[in-house]
Design an enzyme around this catalytic site. Structure first.
Site, PDB file in Angstrom:
ATOM      1  N   ASP A  74     -45.669 100.239 -49.929  1.00 54.59           N
ATOM      2  CA  ASP A  74     -44.746 101.410 -50.160  1.00 54.59           C
ATOM      3  C   ASP A  74     -45.603 102.614 -49.184  1.00 54.59           C
ATOM      4  O   ASP A  74     -46.771 102.246 -49.004  1.00 54.59           O
ATOM      5  CB  ASP A  74     -44.559 101.824 -51.566  1.00 54.59           C
ATOM      6  N   GLU A 129     -47.485 101.727 -55.043  1.00 52.34           N
ATOM      7  CA  GLU A 129     -48.863 102.146 -55.410  1.00 52.34           C
ATOM      8  C   GLU A 129     -48.749 103.687 -55.198  1.00 52.34           C
ATOM      9  O   GLU A 129     -49.859 104.332 -55.744  1.00 52.34           O
ATOM     10  CB  GLU A 129     -49.622 101.489 -54.442  1.00 52.34           C
TER      11      GLU A 129
HETATM   12 ZN   LIG Z   1     -52.851 103.267 -50.069  1.00 52.40          ZN
END
Ligand SMILES: [Zn+2]
Length: 359
Positions: A74, A129
Site C-alpha cells: 500500500d 502498513e
Molecule cells: Zn513503508
C-alpha cells in the site's frame, strides 16, 4: 475492469514504474494483490498462499536456512504524483517509488529470477502498513498463519537508501497526573496548585540523561521527553489537576516490562498521583550476530545503522525472527509529494540480494 498482468521479466526500475502506476492506497490494495498473486502463481518453484490481500510465496528446497523478504504493497494517498515519471538523470518520480514499491519490485525480481536460491525463501506482500496498526496485513498473517512467516532471518525492503538498518527502538507513552485542591486564586492559600506540583516531573525530565547503548555494534539513542502538558480550570482558579504526557523511546536491549519499570522509577519521588500507560510497543533487537544476518552483511557491504523509529521488523522479532530493513528507497522522501527513487539503487539492491542468495 480489465485484469492487469504484472510482467516479472521487466527489469527492476521498469517493474517499479509498473507497480507505482498500479495505484494501491491503503484499503484499495486488492487489484494489486490479485496481480501479484497471479504473477507468482506462474512460477513453478513457489507455493503461493493468500490471506485477505496478503500474499505469501515460498520455496521448499530443504535448505539449512530460510530467509523472509517482506514488503507492504500500500501507499499513502496520491498527491497529484501519478503516473510515474522517469527523468533523464535516472530518477523515478511518483507516489510509492521510495516507500516502497521499489522494494516490492526487488522482491518480485528475486522471486522470478532465483529459482534455486542457496537459502529457502519466503516472500511476503502485505496490505495496510500506512494506516492504523490493527489493520496491518503482516500482523493479520502473523495472527492467522504464524507458520507462513517462520524463518532464520527477515529483510524488510522498506526505504533505507540501500543501507542495512538493524532492529528498531520501542516506544512508551505515559500520562503522569498530579493532584491539588481547587480554590479561588484570590485566596490561593486555601488550595494547592496541581500545575506547580508537576514541577518535579519537569525538572526530572530536563535533567534526564538518556542512554546510548551499543547492541550488535549499533549505537542506539534513547529519549525521555514531555510531549504534552494539560492543566488549568479557569483563569481565577487554582487548578486541582495536571497531566504531563511523557514519551520514552528506548533501545531494544530493554524489554517492555523493563522500559515501564524504568519510567516508573525515574518519576518515583516526583509526587505523581496517577501513572497511566497510554501506548506501548516494544523494540526489536538487530540480530546481526545471527549467522544468516552476518553473511548478509558481508554480502551487501557497508555499515549497519540503527533504526530509531518503530517499524514492522519488531513484528518479526516478536515471532522470534531477527529482522533488518534493507531497501532501495529513501525514507526521507517517503510520503512526500516529490517522492522519488534513484533507479541505480533499485538495481544495486537487487544485485546484492541475488549475489547473496546464489553465492
Ligand atoms: Zn513503508
Amino acid at each position: 475492469m480489465p485484469e492487469t498482468v504484472l510482467d516479472l521479466t521487466l527489469d527492476g526500475p521498469a517493474l517499479t514504474a509498473a507497480l507505482v502506476d498500479h495505484r494501491s492506497v491503503s484499503g484499495e490494495e486488492k487489484p494489486l494483490a490479485d496481480a501479484i498473486e497471479q504473477a507468482l502463481r506462474l512460477l513453478p518453484h513457489l507455493t503461493v498462499d493468500r490471506h485477505g490481500n496478503n500474499i505469501v510465496a515460498r520455496t521448499h528446497l530443504g535448505r539449512a536456512e530460510r530467509v523472509v523478504l517482506a514488503g507492504h504493497i500500500d501507499t499513502v494517498p496520491v498527491a497529484e504524483n501519478l503516473p510515474s515519471r522517469l527523468d533523464e538523470n535516472g530518477i523515478l518520480w511518483g507516489c510509492g517509488t521510495s516507500d516502497m514499491k521499489s522494494g516490492v519490485a526487488v522482491q518480485l525480481r528475486i522471486a522470478a529470477t532465483v529459482p534455486e536460491p542457496n537459502r529457502d525463501l519466503t516472500f511476503v506482500f502485505y496490505d495496510n502498513e500506512e494506516v492504523a496498526a490493527h489493520l496491518n496485513g503482516l500482523g493479520h498473517v502473523a495472527d492467522a498463519h504464524p507458520d507462513w512467516l517462520t524463518g532464520d532471518f527477515a529483510i524488510l525492503l522498506e526505504p533505507s537508501d540501500a543501507q542495512v538498518e538493524g532492529g528498531c527502538q520501542g516506544t512508551l507513552r505515559v500520562h503522569l497526573r498530579t493532584e491539588g485542591e481547587r480554590a479561588h486564586s484570590a485566596r490561593s492559600w486555601m488550595g494547592s496548585n496541581a500545575i506547580h506540583a508537576a514541577a518535579p516531573i519537569l525538572a526530572r525530565l530536563a535533567a534526564y540523561e538518556p542512554r546510548r547503548p551499543v547492541i550488535d555494534g549499533l549505537e542506539y539513542r534513547e529519549g525521555l521527553n514531555a510531549v504534552g502538558i494539560e492543566g488549568g480550570v479557569a483563569t481565577n482558579v487554582i487548578p486541582d489537576a495536571c497531566t504531563v504526557v511523557v514519551n520514552y523511546r528506548y533501545a531494544p536491549d530493554r524489554s517492555m516490562e523493563e522500559a515501564e519499570a524504568h519510567v516508573r522509577e525515574v518519576f518515583a519521588d516526583c509526587g505523581v498521583s496517577e501513572f497511566v500507560v497510554d501506548d506501548h510497543t516494544g523494540g526489536a533487537l538487530p540480530g546481526l550476530s545471527h549467522p544468516a544476518a552476518a553473511a548478509f552483511m558481508a554480502a551487501v557491504g557497508g555499515t549497519a545503522q540503527p533504526k530509531f523509529g518503530w517499524t514492522d521488523v519488531s513484528r518479526f522479532s516478536a515471532l522470534g525472527v531477527p529482522a533488518v530493513n534493507y531497501g532501495p528507497g529513501n525514507a526521507l522522501l517517503a510520503h512526500k509529494r516529490d517522492e522519488h527513487v534513484a533507479v541505480a539503487k533499485i538495481t544495486h539492491c537487487e544485485e546484492r540480494l541475488r549475489e547473496w542468495l546464489t553465492a
